[in-house]
Motif scaffolding. Structure first.
Motif, PDB file in Angstrom:
ATOM      1  N   CYS A 232       0.839  -1.202   0.000  1.00 28.18           N
ATOM      2  CA  CYS A 232       0.000   0.000   0.000  1.00 28.18           C
ATOM      3  C   CYS A 232       0.869   1.245   0.000  1.00 28.18           C
ATOM      4  O   CYS A 232       1.861   1.325   0.714  1.00 28.18           O
ATOM      5  CB  CYS A 232      -0.855   0.032   1.265  1.00 28.18           C
ATOM      6  SG  CYS A 232      -2.098  -1.240   1.309  1.00 28.18           S
ATOM      7  N   ILE A 234       1.635   4.916   1.078  1.00 26.50           N
ATOM      8  CA  ILE A 234       1.347   5.592   2.336  1.00 26.50           C
ATOM      9  C   ILE A 234       2.056   6.935   2.312  1.00 26.50           C
ATOM     10  O   ILE A 234       3.136   7.065   1.746  1.00 26.50           O
ATOM     11  CB  ILE A 234       1.796   4.677   3.497  1.00 26.50           C
ATOM     12  CG1 ILE A 234       1.270   5.133   4.834  1.00 26.50           C
ATOM     13  CG2 ILE A 234       3.288   4.526   3.578  1.00 26.50           C
ATOM     14  CD1 ILE A 234       1.320   4.008   5.872  1.00 26.50           C
ATOM     15  N   ALA A 248      -3.398   7.473   3.514  1.00 27.63           N
ATOM     16  CA  ALA A 248      -3.222   6.978   2.156  1.00 27.63           C
ATOM     17  C   ALA A 248      -3.116   8.180   1.224  1.00 27.63           C
ATOM     18  O   ALA A 248      -3.796   9.181   1.437  1.00 27.63           O
ATOM     19  CB  ALA A 248      -4.404   6.115   1.769  1.00 27.63           C
ATOM     20  N   ASN A 255      -3.871   0.340  -2.959  1.00 29.33           N
ATOM     21  CA  ASN A 255      -4.841   0.595  -1.893  1.00 29.33           C
ATOM     22  C   ASN A 255      -5.798   1.737  -2.147  1.00 29.33           C
ATOM     23  O   ASN A 255      -6.622   2.049  -1.291  1.00 29.33           O
ATOM     24  CB  ASN A 255      -4.096   0.857  -0.576  1.00 29.33           C
ATOM     25  CG  ASN A 255      -3.087   1.985  -0.689  1.00 29.33           C
ATOM     26  OD1 ASN A 255      -2.344   2.057  -1.652  1.00 29.33           O
ATOM     27  ND2 ASN A 255      -3.065   2.865   0.294  1.00 29.33           N
ATOM     28  N   LEU A 259      -6.315   2.597   3.930  1.00 29.79           N
ATOM     29  CA  LEU A 259      -5.231   1.904   4.636  1.00 29.79           C
ATOM     30  C   LEU A 259      -5.851   1.039   5.727  1.00 29.79           C
ATOM     31  O   LEU A 259      -7.004   1.233   6.103  1.00 29.79           O
ATOM     32  CB  LEU A 259      -4.291   2.913   5.308  1.00 29.79           C
ATOM     33  CG  LEU A 259      -3.252   3.627   4.448  1.00 29.79           C
ATOM     34  CD1 LEU A 259      -2.502   4.626   5.313  1.00 29.79           C
ATOM     35  CD2 LEU A 259      -2.270   2.637   3.826  1.00 29.79           C
ATOM     36  N   ARG A 264      -1.733   2.831   9.088  1.00 26.03           N
ATOM     37  CA  ARG A 264      -2.124   4.188   9.451  1.00 26.03           C
ATOM     38  C   ARG A 264      -1.615   4.600  10.833  1.00 26.03           C
ATOM     39  O   ARG A 264      -1.236   5.747  11.045  1.00 26.03           O
ATOM     40  CB  ARG A 264      -3.645   4.340   9.385  1.00 26.03           C
ATOM     41  CG  ARG A 264      -4.105   5.782   9.500  1.00 26.03           C
ATOM     42  CD  ARG A 264      -5.613   5.901   9.476  1.00 26.03           C
ATOM     43  NE  ARG A 264      -6.211   5.317   8.279  1.00 26.03           N
ATOM     44  CZ  ARG A 264      -6.329   5.935   7.117  1.00 26.03           C
ATOM     45  NH1 ARG A 264      -5.880   7.163   6.994  1.00 26.03           N
ATOM     46  NH2 ARG A 264      -6.889   5.326   6.088  1.00 26.03           N
TER      47      ARG A 264
END
Lengths: 378, 564
Positions: A232, A234, A248, A255, A259, A264
């Protein structure tokens, strides 16, 4: 494809696209608060009104499916008047304390109030709910800022599939609540924080962010989450080299805009003094290899005491070549003296699928054992 | 069960009824029950049993006879068809009524032994024979309240025992259903509705035939029919009455709709505050199922249909069709944007016909008598009749059914018998919290969908409140705004916050704190809420304020202190 015209710009969209999405995707901004591209349509904020040629009344663009030859106007005196009126009602039920608000700079309501020149409400300011809930370590729920756009309810239901929150009560008394308004921890909430991410105002805020700087004070670093193999995207918001919060980015390939709780909220390891940043060898081994001068003996108690990981007392930092050289030589020795089945490999969920594949291949082909397992099975 | 067997039941019931020289109808609808009709009917029954010659008289529980303000109402029907209405029939009056109705003919005396209680009743009857107070209870059949009405929906209401399927059959019940199932195609049924000019009686007035045709043309394995019985306008009780007093009529209308659109399942959505309506509709469904009217083979044909009841949880907004659908689905009762309309994606995403109780109740008569017959009642664009719950400051209040196009004047002065006392008729409020006030200067306005809309009001579901000159219009408007504030679902901001702000402004004005610019501000806010709200509730919530501002602005202005 469907061809329509928005503000004299000719636009082609796929069938069943709503006009708001068509406009936003093509760089035409129509104000909206309840609409979110990944969620179902609500139609509650009444801001994305547009004029459609051939129709008397303005219509909501989020609920309007683009049709061939449609001619849309997103700006006009009438639309400005209506949107301004609706925003005026929004801010009559919202504290205008932007000067001290952590969300200032990324609050959508603030952005629109600025755009439509609303310094204050022309009505009697009446905030419907003063409920403040800080019942969990991850996010706050400050209902006075809530504009009831329902994005949090929809993301929790439609994307996360948890439905921990929903609308409670009705009319002016409506608020977002867990079942029977119990603590978040007693609900089905998984603390993924996607509700916080989609919240357009300061109603849902990461605890880590409070009083730690405003949007324009923060640096942003795009990264990839290391918790699992999904990859993912980030975005870390930092200030003075400290992470303030993670979220996110707008369009992560894996993703989207969402998230999980680990990505997160699970980033405090990054600046932890206990974080290992290079390979280390136990002091007795290092001494045998001639890397240290002082002899050292392994104490009776395990050096891996997690409550008191006095790493430097037991270990010496080494470079990667030395570390790998040592591991490879020991693996060869053990294989020769005790046979390959005396070795076992445990793979990690934090590796990618490809890494895990290679690892089992290594265990089977290089070491010669089927003793291979994965932490996800534990 | 086949049609023949139902005919036999009907004939048997007719024969049974014709044995009696006189039938005493006693209303047991909510209004009369709350005025004591429970005691009245018990006294009537006991008295007939105790009377020496009671066999020629039958006491029948029926539905609403209309003049609810004078309840409990009782009607004595002679074999010849002659009828006499009695108002305010308490137990004492009921005894006298029976005493004067039975023949006392010794030759026909019953051979029976009376229990001690009935002996006391008999003794009271003997005394009641000599009383002379019954006359003042008699209502003249020539009263305009009765003569000005045209009954289509309420034709059998007040005559039929609502808890007795046999009685409904004896009044020609389910003949219309049999006719459509055996003689008409679904398309013909829809066309018949279209030709009749019937428009939705829930308030919006959408042509019923058109709506049915939309659903009929949808390709879907499952379709639904929903009866909207979530009547919520303050003071309105048309739908409650029809559901309570002739439940089979609504069920029959619903089944005809189901056949016309190709649905095999349907729901009655009834508000929880209508316990008697819920009981009677459930009773009707059970009775219809027992007699093969509902189920796999309706009246022996290939058509299958089942109906069920869902109970509302107290939200006015659930009368809005999309909120109603959410409520049946077990979700929060909030409206959603349309399109898609329920005719394409309704209950559980399937094509669904949703009509008001009164709309469905109009259907059997249209099928039986024909579209042309129905279309000759009413005006060019508004056909048929409309049931109103006549309330407010009038001599006669209650439930009336009038042809479309009747003037307000006729309703107020003739049917309603004018405003009592020294006060004068000031305005009529139609459409409940979604409607507006029509001033007496417009009392020649015909009551139809278009004319009412032109005056800033709506036909609505049938609430009609008469206001006299003692009422303050701003306060009247605030009453309805309070209602809308309470009943807003909270989904969209104009309704959720706008109604609260309108009320705040009204409070300010009524309490004498208003400023000259407040009226324009109020009007602008009302226009904003009207044009930006999501559903009909929000869009029409400002109507009571807007229409009173339009016709009674001077009353608002008078409340604003002048700058001295």
């Amino acid at each position: 494809m469907i061809t329509l015209s928005i503000d004299t710009k000719t636009i082609q969209v796929a069938p069943d696209t709503n006009v708001l999405k068509a406009a936003l995707d093509n760089g035409i901004h129509i104000p909206h608060l309840c609409y979110h591209p990944d969620l179902s349509i609500s139609g509650g904020c009444r801001l994305c009104l547009v004029e459609v040629e051939g129709q008397d009344q303005p219509v909501l663009s989020c609920g309007l499916t683009a049709a061939e030859g449609m001619v849309i106007q997103t700006q006009s005196e009438q639309l400005t008047e209506l949107r301004r009126g609706v925003l005026d009602l929004f801010i009559s039920d919202h504290p205008l304390d932007c000067v001290v608000c952590d969300k200032a700079g990324s609050c959508t309501l603030q952005e629109y109030a600025y755009e439509y020149g609303l310094k204050e409400t022309s009505y009697e300011p009446t905030v419907s709910s003063a409920l403040f809930q800080d019942d969990n370590p991850f996010f706050l729920r400050d209902h006075q800022y809530c504009i009831l756009c329902g994005r949090c309810v929809r993301v929790c239901d439609e994307i996360v599939g948890v439905h921990a929150i929903d609308f409670a009560n009705r009319g002016f008394e409506t608020n977002i609540a867990t079942p029977y308004d119990g603590p978040m921890i007693d609900s089905t909430c998984v603390f993924c924080g996607n509700c916080v991410q989609v919240c357009p105002t300061a109603a849902l805020m990461p605890v880590s962010r409070l009083q730690r700087g405003r949007e324009w004070d923060l640096d942003r670093t795009l990264s990839v989450c290391g918790y699992c193999g999904v990859g993912c995207q980030i975005e870390y918001a930092t200030k003075d080299n400290a992470i303030i919060y993670a979220q996110a980015p707008e369009h992560g390939a894996a993703n989207g805009t969402f998230l999980c709780t680990k990505g997160r909220y699970g980033w405090d390891f990054a600046t932890s003094p206990e974080r290992l940043k290079q390979p280390m060898l136990r002091r007795d081994v290092a001494h045998k290899l001639g890397l240290t001068e002082e002899p050292w003996e392994l104490p009776e108690t395990s050096p891996l005491d997690i409550r008191n990981p006095n790493v430097e007392q037991y270990f010496v930092p080494v470079d990667w070549d030395t570390a790998l050289e040592f591991v490879s030589s020991r693996l060869s020795e053990i294989t020769e003296s005790h046979g390959p089945d005396s070795i076992m490999g445990l793979a990690s969920a934090r590796c990618t699928n490809e890494d895990n594949y290679l690892f089992q291949k290594f265990m089977r082909a290089v070491i010669g054992t089927n003793n291979i397992d994965h932490c996800a099975r534990l | 069960m086949s049609r023949e067997k139902l005919d036999q039941i009907a004939e048997k019931e007719q024969a049974r009824q014709s044995q009696f020289d006189k039938r005493i109808h006693c209303c047991i609808s909510t209004a009369c029950l709350s005025a004591g009709a429970g005691h009245t009917i018990q006294t009537l029954r006991d008295s007939v049993e105790a009377a020496p010659t009671g066999d020629e008289v039958e006491v029948v529980q029926t539905g609403c006879m209309g003049l609810c303000s004078r309840g409990p109402l009782v009607r004595v029907q002679e074999k010849s068809g002659e009828e006499v209405y009695y108002a305010d029939v308490d137990s004492e009056c009921a005894e006298e009524l029976v005493a004067k109705t039975v023949s006392w003919d010794q030759a026909q005396a019953k051979q029976q032994k009376l229990s001690s209680e009935l002996q006391t009743v008999r003794a009271r009857l003997e005394t009641a024979r000599r009383k002379r107070s019954l006359k003042k209870h008699i209502l003249s059949p020539d009263m305009p309240f009765f003569t000005k009405q045209v009954k289509v929906v309420l034709r059998d209401v007040g005559y039929v025992d609502p808890e007795k399927l046999e009685d409904y059959l004896a009044h020609g019940g389910y003949e219309a259903l049999h006719k459509v199932l055996t003689e008409m195609s679904p398309e013909q049924v829809c066309d018949e509705m279209l030709n009749s000019g019937l428009r939705g009686r829930g308030g919006a007035g959408f042509p019923t035939g058109l709506k049915w045709n939309f659903v009929r043309r949808e390709q879907s394995d499952v379709k639904y029919v929903v009866v909207n019985g979530d009547e919520g306008d303050p003071g309105a009780y048309m739908d409650r009455t029809v559901m309570e007093d002739n439940p089979h009529q609504v069920l029959e209308g619903m089944m005809i709709a189901a056949y016309a659109v190709g649905a095999n399942h349907g729901y009655f959505y009834i508000r929880a505050e209508y316990p008697i309506a819920i009981d009677r509709i459930r009773g009707a469904i059970r009775a219809a199922r027992r007699h093969g009217i509902l189920g796999k083979s309706v009246l022996g044909t290939d058509f299958s249909y089942n109906a069920d009841v869902r109970i509302g949880a107290g939200a006015f907004v659930c009368g809005e069709e999309t909120a109603l659908i959410h409520s049946i689905e077990g979700k929060r009762g909030v409206p959603r944007m349309r399109p898609p309309y329920p005719s394409t994606s309704g209950l559980w995403g399937k094509p669904t016909v949703i009509n008001n109780v009164e709309t469905f109740a109009s259907v059997p008569a249209i099928i039986k008598e024909g579209a042309d017959w129905y279309a000759q009642i009413g005006t060019e664009k508004s056909k048929g009749t409309k049931v109103f719950a006549l309330a407010g400051q009038l001599t006669n209040t209650g439930l009336i059914e009038v042809p479309m196009g009747i003037t307000l004047k006729e309703i107020v002065y003739e049917i309603g018998g004018d405003v009592p006392g020294d006060a004068e008729f000031k305005a009529a409020q139609t459409g409940g919290p979604s409607g507006g006030c029509i001033p007496n200067t417009h009392m020649d306005t015909p009551v139809d969908y278009e004319s009412l809309q032109e005056l800033g009001s709506i036909m609505g579901s049938g609430g009609l409140v008469i206001i006299d000159s003692t009422t303050s219009m701003p306060e009247f408007a605030r009453f309805f705004m309070d209602f809308c504030v309470d009943e807003s679902c909270g989904k969209c901001v104009p309704c959720r916050v706008g109604t609260v702000q309108i009320r705040t402004l009204l409070d300010k004005i009524i309490e004498g704190r208003g400023e000259p610019e407040d009226l324009d501000k109020l009007e602008a806010l009302c226009q904003l809420v009207r044009s930006t709200s999501l559903c009909g509730l929000g869009q029409s919530a400002p109507n009571p304020v807007l229409s009173t501002l339009r016709f009674f602005r001077h009353e608002y202005e008078a409340l604003i202190p002048t700058n001295a």
